[in-house]
Structures are given as C-alpha cells and as structure tokens.
Design a protein around this motif. Structure first.
Motif, PDB file in Angstrom:
ATOM      1  N   ARG A 101      -5.234  -7.223  11.399  1.00  0.00           N
ATOM      2  CA  ARG A 101      -5.957  -7.923  10.334  1.00  0.00           C
ATOM      3  C   ARG A 101      -5.124  -7.890   9.063  1.00  0.00           C
ATOM      4  O   ARG A 101      -4.126  -7.170   8.971  1.00  0.00           O
ATOM      5  N   ASP A 102      -5.575  -8.653   8.069  1.00  0.00           N
ATOM      6  CA  ASP A 102      -4.896  -8.664   6.775  1.00  0.00           C
ATOM      7  C   ASP A 102      -5.335  -7.470   5.922  1.00  0.00           C
ATOM      8  O   ASP A 102      -6.380  -6.856   6.154  1.00  0.00           O
ATOM      9  N   VAL A 103      -4.535  -7.186   4.924  1.00  0.00           N
ATOM     10  CA  VAL A 103      -4.827  -6.122   3.949  1.00  0.00           C
ATOM     11  C   VAL A 103      -6.127  -6.437   3.216  1.00  0.00           C
ATOM     12  O   VAL A 103      -6.386  -7.584   2.839  1.00  0.00           O
ATOM     13  N   THR A 104      -6.944  -5.407   2.994  1.00  0.00           N
ATOM     14  CA  THR A 104      -8.179  -5.543   2.230  1.00  0.00           C
ATOM     15  C   THR A 104      -8.097  -4.674   0.966  1.00  0.00           C
ATOM     16  O   THR A 104      -7.192  -3.841   0.828  1.00  0.00           O
ATOM     17  N   LEU A 105      -9.081  -4.853   0.116  1.00  0.00           N
ATOM     18  CA  LEU A 105      -9.164  -4.045  -1.096  1.00  0.00           C
ATOM     19  C   LEU A 105      -9.268  -2.561  -0.751  1.00  0.00           C
ATOM     20  O   LEU A 105      -8.641  -1.720  -1.393  1.00  0.00           O
ATOM     21  N   LEU A 106     -10.020  -2.241   0.280  1.00  0.00           N
ATOM     22  CA  LEU A 106     -10.191  -0.837   0.659  1.00  0.00           C
ATOM     23  C   LEU A 106      -8.891  -0.227   1.180  1.00  0.00           C
ATOM     24  O   LEU A 106      -8.655   0.970   1.016  1.00  0.00           O
ATOM     25  N   ASP A 107      -8.026  -1.036   1.787  1.00  0.00           N
ATOM     26  CA  ASP A 107      -6.706  -0.538   2.187  1.00  0.00           C
ATOM     27  C   ASP A 107      -5.901  -0.120   0.953  1.00  0.00           C
ATOM     28  O   ASP A 107      -5.168   0.872   0.986  1.00  0.00           O
ATOM     29  N   LEU A 108      -6.022  -0.875  -0.130  1.00  0.00           N
ATOM     30  CA  LEU A 108      -5.326  -0.516  -1.366  1.00  0.00           C
ATOM     31  C   LEU A 108      -5.889   0.778  -1.949  1.00  0.00           C
ATOM     32  O   LEU A 108      -5.145   1.605  -2.473  1.00  0.00           O
ATOM     33  N   VAL A 109      -7.200   0.958  -1.836  1.00  0.00           N
ATOM     34  CA  VAL A 109      -7.812   2.216  -2.280  1.00  0.00           C
ATOM     35  C   VAL A 109      -7.267   3.369  -1.437  1.00  0.00           C
ATOM     36  O   VAL A 109      -6.899   4.428  -1.962  1.00  0.00           O
TER      37      VAL A 109
END
Length: 200
Positions: A101-109
C-alpha cells in the motif's frame, strides 16, 4: 526547489541541506515534495525492515496503538499532513512494497517515533534500542566558550546504511509567531529535531 523549500547538494558538505520555511504545513509540504522517495525508503527499509521487523505486528498492533495512544501537537499534525501532500505532489511512487500500500499519515507518525516503535515490537528484548552517540559542550568546557555539538551515527546503523547515506542537514525557518529558526541533523521524513541548534 519548491515555493517553501530547496534541497542543496554541495561539494563543501558530505550531506544534503534541506532548507524549508513557512508554516508547519508549508514546511512539511516542501520536505515531502523534495524528499518523497527517500521518505518511502526510510519507512520500508529503516522503520519496517530494521526497526520493527514484523509487518503483521506493525499493521495489526503498532499502528492501531499509535492511533489510539499518541498525543501529537497540532503543529506536528499540520507538518505531517503537509509532508504527505508534498509527497503526493512529487510524482513518485509512494508504495511501500512490504505493506502492499501507499504511505499514510500514521506511517509518518510511526517513523517519527521509531525508537518507541522498535521497543513495542513483538520480538523486542529487554535491551534498549540502539541510539547514536552524541555530545554537547559549552561555556567553560570549550576554549572559546561557544557551544560545540557532535553526533556519531553509530546507533541506528541499518544494514542498508540508509541512516548514513540519507542523512540530511535540516535548516528550518518557521513563520509561526514565537518560533525560532533552527538547524538539526536527521533523516528524511522527520519533523522534530534530535541534534540541533536554535538561532538564540
């Protein structure tokens, strides 16, 4: 270069310089636009492959725990939203192959709290996660009285050497009232400072 940032490569320094300015969202957008591919690599090969080492645990336990328990500042969230939007505008793939899947906001967190992520893993031992060696001397501890800081990348030294090869000097100029300019040394995708100096 973008409206609120530029990435500078120079023969005078072994690391790239990311200069961003503006609001938290604008700085995050410039950061994401200029370093999108490197941020994806940091998530896939540093956070997942080297720190967490278990994608099922990451998706099934760690991300839900972060969503439930993390207490982020509005400034962080604005910066992370800007970063994700900037990555989307960079015209590169945001797909994390290990997650399909693509990067999400939670991945950045999760990336920004990687030390906690490593400690929360299902396979975590009682040994604390590795960390870089750092020092700071000032006042009478230095010949001139100036502040001297150093950091050795000897802790989070992943097998692919992303933490060394992707190291960036961040020069940050916030426009929010009361915030100072600062510089820090860290990796693509990070919104906070670990080793740095403010203007004052």
């Amino acid at each position: 270069a973008t409206e609120h940032g530029r990435l500078i490569h120079s023969s005078r320094t072994p690391v790239a310089v990311l200069h961003v300015r503006g609001s938290a969202y604008e700085r995050g957008f410039a950061h994401g636009r200029l370093l999108a591919s490197q941020i994806v690599d940091m998530i896939e090969f540093f956070l997942l492959e080297d720190m967490v080492r278990d994608t099922a645990f990451y998706e099934g336990a760690l991300l839900p725990a972060l969503a439930r328990l993390s207490r982020r500042t509005p400034q962080f969230d604005e910066g992370a939203r800007g970063m994700l939007d900037g990555m989307g505008a960079a015209n590169v793939s945001l797909r994390v192959a290990a997650l399909a899947r693509d990067v999400t906001l939670l991945d950045l967190v999760a990336l920004n709290s990687y030390a906690d992520a490593a400690a929360w893993t299902a396979n975590a031992s009682s040994t604390p996660p590795a960390a870089c060696s750092q020092f700071v001397f000032w006042g009478g501890a230095t010949p001139s009285g100036d502040t001297i800081a150093g950091r050795n990348m000897d802790g989070e030294n992943d097998v692919r050497k992303l933490t060394v090869n992707n190291l960036v000097l961040h020069a940050v100029e916030p426009t929010e009232p009361g915030l100072q300019r600062y510089v820090h040394v860290l990796w693509p995708g990070f919104l906070g400072a670990s080793s740095g100096f403010s203007a004052a």
